[in-house]
Design a protein around this motif. Structure first.
Motif, PDB file in Angstrom:
ATOM      1  N   MET A 340       0.835  -1.216   0.000  1.00 37.38           N
ATOM      2  CA  MET A 340       0.000   0.000   0.000  1.00 37.38           C
ATOM      3  C   MET A 340       0.865   1.258   0.000  1.00 37.38           C
ATOM      4  SD  MET A 340      -3.284  -0.177   2.523  1.00 37.38           S
ATOM      5  CE  MET A 340      -3.192   1.375   3.395  1.00 37.38           C
ATOM      6  N   LEU A 341       1.962   1.217   0.747  1.00 33.35           N
ATOM      7  CA  LEU A 341       2.830   2.403   0.836  1.00 33.35           C
ATOM      8  C   LEU A 341       3.524   2.691  -0.491  1.00 33.35           C
ATOM      9  CD1 LEU A 341       4.330   1.913   4.391  1.00 33.35           C
ATOM     10  CD2 LEU A 341       2.566   3.517   3.676  1.00 33.35           C
ATOM     11  N   HIS A 343       2.079   2.158  -3.378  1.00 35.64           N
ATOM     12  CA  HIS A 343       1.041   2.739  -4.242  1.00 35.64           C
ATOM     13  C   HIS A 343       0.740   4.177  -3.871  1.00 35.64           C
ATOM     14  CE1 HIS A 343      -0.174  -1.699  -4.007  1.00 35.64           C
ATOM     15  NE2 HIS A 343       0.750  -1.529  -4.913  1.00 35.64           N
ATOM     16  N   ILE A 344       0.952   4.495  -2.608  1.00 34.95           N
ATOM     17  CA  ILE A 344       0.647   5.854  -2.148  1.00 34.95           C
ATOM     18  C   ILE A 344       1.786   6.806  -2.496  1.00 34.95           C
ATOM     19  CG2 ILE A 344       0.421   7.240  -0.042  1.00 34.95           C
ATOM     20  CD1 ILE A 344      -1.280   4.827   1.042  1.00 34.95           C
ATOM     21  N   TYR A 345       3.024   6.365  -2.266  1.00 33.99           N
ATOM     22  CA  TYR A 345       4.148   7.295  -2.403  1.00 33.99           C
ATOM     23  C   TYR A 345       4.887   7.205  -3.744  1.00 33.99           C
ATOM     24  CZ  TYR A 345       3.496   8.348   2.522  1.00 33.99           C
ATOM     25  OH  TYR A 345       2.975   8.752   3.714  1.00 33.99           O
TER      26      TYR A 345
ATOM     27  N   ALA B 311      -6.063  -0.065  -5.752  1.00 32.51           N
ATOM     28  CA  ALA B 311      -4.742   0.288  -5.226  1.00 32.51           C
ATOM     29  C   ALA B 311      -4.067   1.418  -6.002  1.00 32.51           C
ATOM     30  CB  ALA B 311      -3.829  -0.941  -5.171  1.00 32.51           C
ATOM     31  N   TYR B 313      -3.611   5.144  -5.904  1.00 30.83           N
ATOM     32  CA  TYR B 313      -3.825   6.251  -4.975  1.00 30.83           C
ATOM     33  C   TYR B 313      -3.437   7.571  -5.645  1.00 30.83           C
ATOM     34  CZ  TYR B 313      -4.544   2.881  -1.237  1.00 30.83           C
ATOM     35  OH  TYR B 313      -5.039   1.875  -0.452  1.00 30.83           O
ATOM     36  N   MET B 340      -3.901   3.396   8.765  1.00 24.57           N
ATOM     37  CA  MET B 340      -2.674   3.867   8.108  1.00 24.57           C
ATOM     38  C   MET B 340      -2.971   5.014   7.139  1.00 24.57           C
ATOM     39  SD  MET B 340      -0.157   0.826   6.855  1.00 24.57           S
ATOM     40  CE  MET B 340       0.266   1.286   5.194  1.00 24.57           C
ATOM     41  N   TYR B 345      -2.613  10.636   5.120  1.00 23.14           N
ATOM     42  CA  TYR B 345      -3.252  11.766   4.431  1.00 23.14           C
ATOM     43  C   TYR B 345      -3.750  12.869   5.361  1.00 23.14           C
ATOM     44  CZ  TYR B 345      -3.004   8.944   0.214  1.00 23.14           C
ATOM     45  OH  TYR B 345      -2.560   8.209  -0.855  1.00 23.14           O
TER      46      TYR B 345
END
Lengths: 534, 534
Positions: A340-341, A343-345, B311, B313, B340, B345
């Motif tokens: 997940m991290l 995909h976010i960053y 997934a 983001y 998380m 965010y």
């Protein structure tokens, strides 16, 4: 031959010799020392920079005062060939100094600094994959010499290739030792109202010996192939020295001095802080300013991040941060959570603290070795990296590797070295094959899989892989595979004698066409390496 | 009385009546219609804005052409009292029109628009807590009238207070119906090389009837207390109408027209897109531009987000986005994983797609009702919100609520309504008590807990709570509690007869001082509501 002629000849030989001798490895360190009588405060009043050029690219590097009337410039040449330098200074004896050196091919074991590669991973400058398997010894350089040597020896025999360590000494419940050297000059020793001694620092003057020692240790790590993930600020001061609460003007001067000295060290990374949110004297905009200061004063753009307390996420999308460096247990609870991290960053993710193996009272320092190993595997399956730490304290005199270095007492470090071998044997970095769906299957390319069952205990595994394969080609019918069973705890790799062949896709997955199974040991922490036979 | 005098009297009465009658509820809608002979293209050539002021605050709102020579301005008054308006236009008959109305107190059931509150949560404008429990009916307004009425009736009898729905019609495997109305004027009907008919749109001219219909449905939802989470773009067009691939100039004109019409609707939210990354014609900078267009043209700053595929983001830290609206299964796998996203965010998080209850072949549309309910609970425990969807298709004629609306066939919707009641009974929004450590205990304030065991089946629970309690006060010894056992599936709440009293903190947790236990039903999906007795 008269004396005058002889002298000239000798001088000529020396000069040509010095020209020939000036050879520096690619990504090694060119250093030039100049002597000038320092008047006033040479740390703040003397400016010294140098331009270095190979005719194609020009670098501007800051020089620094190294004490005893010596000034230095350092440079990490990124390319082989001839480089020329020329200095500029507000001091006559330091300005317009010119010279050249030859950058020769890097020796074996020198792959250059580590860079971000392919969005989520790292490579050395020479293109070799680098997978961070780090450990933690925050204050090891502030211990006695003997402990420091023991620490280096421990690291030498481990599989770690990154070390989290602090510039400033630590004043924490489990680390109280005062170092021999401090980064600033002592102005005076005073006593407070209770008669307790304290030091007034001259924040205008650095202590070169402190930095020389730090540099030696970073070079020692370099010899072991270990990246120094250098923590530039931390909150573990608690009013003892005040290095966590200096004015921003001092913080910036300190960073510029440190960067002038250390940017040319190929194995250095910048970690703006450990637990930045616990540093009560600094705001987010202070940290932004300090991050920008680092980015602007590092000619080589070494890796840079910032690390918070549990579940405190900085805005890692900011351009100063090359990667995500977090403290959080949640992302390593499952490979999908770790992913997940990514995909976010959209940057490499290192969980630099997820708790540590040890026997402390604090819950962050009492994982079993199995648990520590499990968390590292979870993160790695998810395409991220997880830093180890060890916190055993049997006697009050124990160094606790995580704090002071010393010797390992735990057992997860060996398993992490074993995992590193597995990861490095793959052609590409790992990522989950079928993100947010399949939580056990990672891929390292076409026909390259690592399956990890974590705490599950299974007697067998029906051969099956997801049709989706991360950014690689979808799996198709008729591909043939071998399977190896990995016991991640006992560190064994057993080939299964069968050959498996995929049938057509069936509900998002591909099974062996005769539904073959792999027999598994009835244990937790079992993994599979699955490799296509071509 | 002569005819002339009579006419004047009548006119006078009408005029004073109209002045008196101009009353609009707070957060209701003031609408003023002007008539002017439209020459040229009134959508693009006529400018109309109005300033509305109560003497303290001035709003500038855009007017719009509503067809048949009528132009309108709309305004949602945020405060009671007298408001005056004055128009500006490039058409003589529309400019400098003045008038006033009185904004009166909101009637029961009108709490105003929903806003972000306390970083991670929502409140209505009047301060009432709003917890989104949404469902999905993407194309319901594009179905036949009967289906639309059935949909409204289904929603009326549900517990949902948010609906994800598209402005543009959907052309997808499971939704092929062409709507009666389209947003643009038809230029011509053509046939392609294969003789297949297609429509050429006049992107310069909107079809007011399309928008009037959409408005009616948004008002219908408002009457049911449901927020319309309006999806402004989506990829489910596949070349049929081309609404996913219009030039940005048209996208912006469309957004401005939509916002001029709809911003005054208190229950509207803007969802820039569904699965934005599947809209192949638009880049991230296009989306950024469109998000800015929405933010700049909405005088009331309604909630706004953007939604990607699994997934994927977006950078939700951008100021245009009031909250995180994601599609991902991973965050709802555990409360900690959901939390998380809060830490990353610093905004409210809505998992607007985590897969749906249903019986489709696709894995995103075949969760059991138990699984759907479980995922919603996980997200809610983690202090986030999870949107429901239902995808049952027994016959090919089934509407599939998620796509077209109609009737519910599933059973998770009832359990979600039950959860909503539990959540709304708490004084504050939920968050995990001891983040990244305790994965089952959420808090809603001092002495207010919700514990959820998910798939675990336990015969009893030893009373114990973490010492840490999110941002609330730490739990201390001597606090007295009652416990209710919640069967989240059978929707029962059974009080335990005992009273529990905390002993001192023991390894991060507080137990009952006599180690009392709660007997639990031997079933999964059990929760506890734990309330301090003061």
């Amino acid at each position: 031959m008269n004396y005058r002629l002889f002298s000239l000849l000798v001088l000529g030989l020396l000069f040509s010799k010095s020209l020939i001798a000036q050879e520096v490895e690619q990504w090694g360190r060119f250093e030039k020392t100049f002597t000038a009588k320092a008047t006033g405060n040479p740390f703040t009043e003397v400016t010294l920079t140098a331009e270095l050029s190979n005719g194609y690219t020009t670098y501007s590097v800051a020089g620094f005062y190294d004490g005893k009337d010596t000034f230095k410039i350092r440079f990490m040449p990124p390319k082989t060939g001839k480089w020329r330098y020329k200095t500029s200074s507000n001091v006559a004896g330091l300005t317009n100094k010119k010279g050249e050196f030859t950058c020769v091919a890097a020796a074996r074991g020198n792959s250059g600094p580590v860079r971000v590669s392919d969005m989520y991973a790292f490579k050395y400058a020479d293109g070799t994959n680098y997978y961070p398997f780090g450990t933690t010894a925050y204050a090891w350089t502030h211990m006695g010499e003997e402990t420091q040597e023991i620490t280096l020896n421990t690291l030498k025999n481990s599989g770690f290739n990154k070390l989290r360590m602090c510039v400033f000494p630590k004043n924490y419940e489990l680390v109280k030792e005062a170092p021999d050297l401090f980064p600033f000059e002592i102005k005076e020793q005073k006593k407070d109202a209770d008669g307790k001694p304290y030091t007034v620092w001259n924040f205008d003057k650095f202590n070169p010996a402190f930095f020389q020692h730090l540099e030696k240790r970073i070079d020692d790590l370099n010899k072991l192939g270990i990246e120094a993930d250098l923590i530039l600020f931390h909150p573990y001061d608690k009013g003892r020295w005040g290095f966590d609460a200096m004015p921003n003007e001092v913080n910036i001067r300190y960073l510029k001095y440190l960067l002038a000295r250390l940017s040319s060290y190929k194995n250095v990374w910048w970690s703006l802080a450990n637990e930045w949110d616990y540093v009560k004297s600094k705001t987010v905009s202070d940290w932004d300013l300090l991050a920008k200061t680092v980015a602007q004063n590092d000619p080589y753009k070494h890796l840079c991040s910032i690390h918070g307390a549990t579940a405190t996420y900085y805005d890692y999308r900011k351009p100063e941060f090359t990667h995500v460096s977090i403290q959080d247990e949640t992302p390593v609870q499952s490979p999908n959570a770790a992913a997940m991290l990514r995909h976010i960053y959209h940057k490499p993710v290192i969980a630099d603290e997820v708790g540590y193996e040890g026997n402390l009272k604090s819950r962050w320092g009492r994982y079993s070795p199995e648990e520590m190993t499990y968390l590292v595997w979870n993160g790695v399956l998810g395409g991220t990296y997880v830093t180890h730490g060890e916190c055993y304290m049997a006697a009050p005199t124990d160094t606790i590797f995580w704090a002071k270095g010393g010797m390992f007492k735990g057992t997860s470090w060996k398993r992490i070295a074993f995992l590193r071998q597995i990861v490095e044997a793959f052609p590409n970095p790992l990522s989950l094959s079928d993100v947010s769906r399949d939580n056990v299957t990672a891929t390292a390319g076409d026909g390259q899989y690592l399956v990890y069952f974590g705490k599950q205990t299974n007697d067998s595994w029906l051969f099956n892989l997801p049709a989706k394969n991360s950014s690689f080609q979808k799996l198709t019918a008729g591909q043939r595979f071998k399977v190896e069973v990995i016991d991640t705890w006992d560190m064994t790799i057993q080939p299964d004698p069968q050959i498996f062949e995929t049938a057509s896709e069936n509900d998002y997955r591909l099974y062996d066409k005769t539904l073959k199974k792999v027999r598994l040991p009835l244990k937790p922490y079992v993994a599979l390496r699955i490799t296509e036979i071509k």
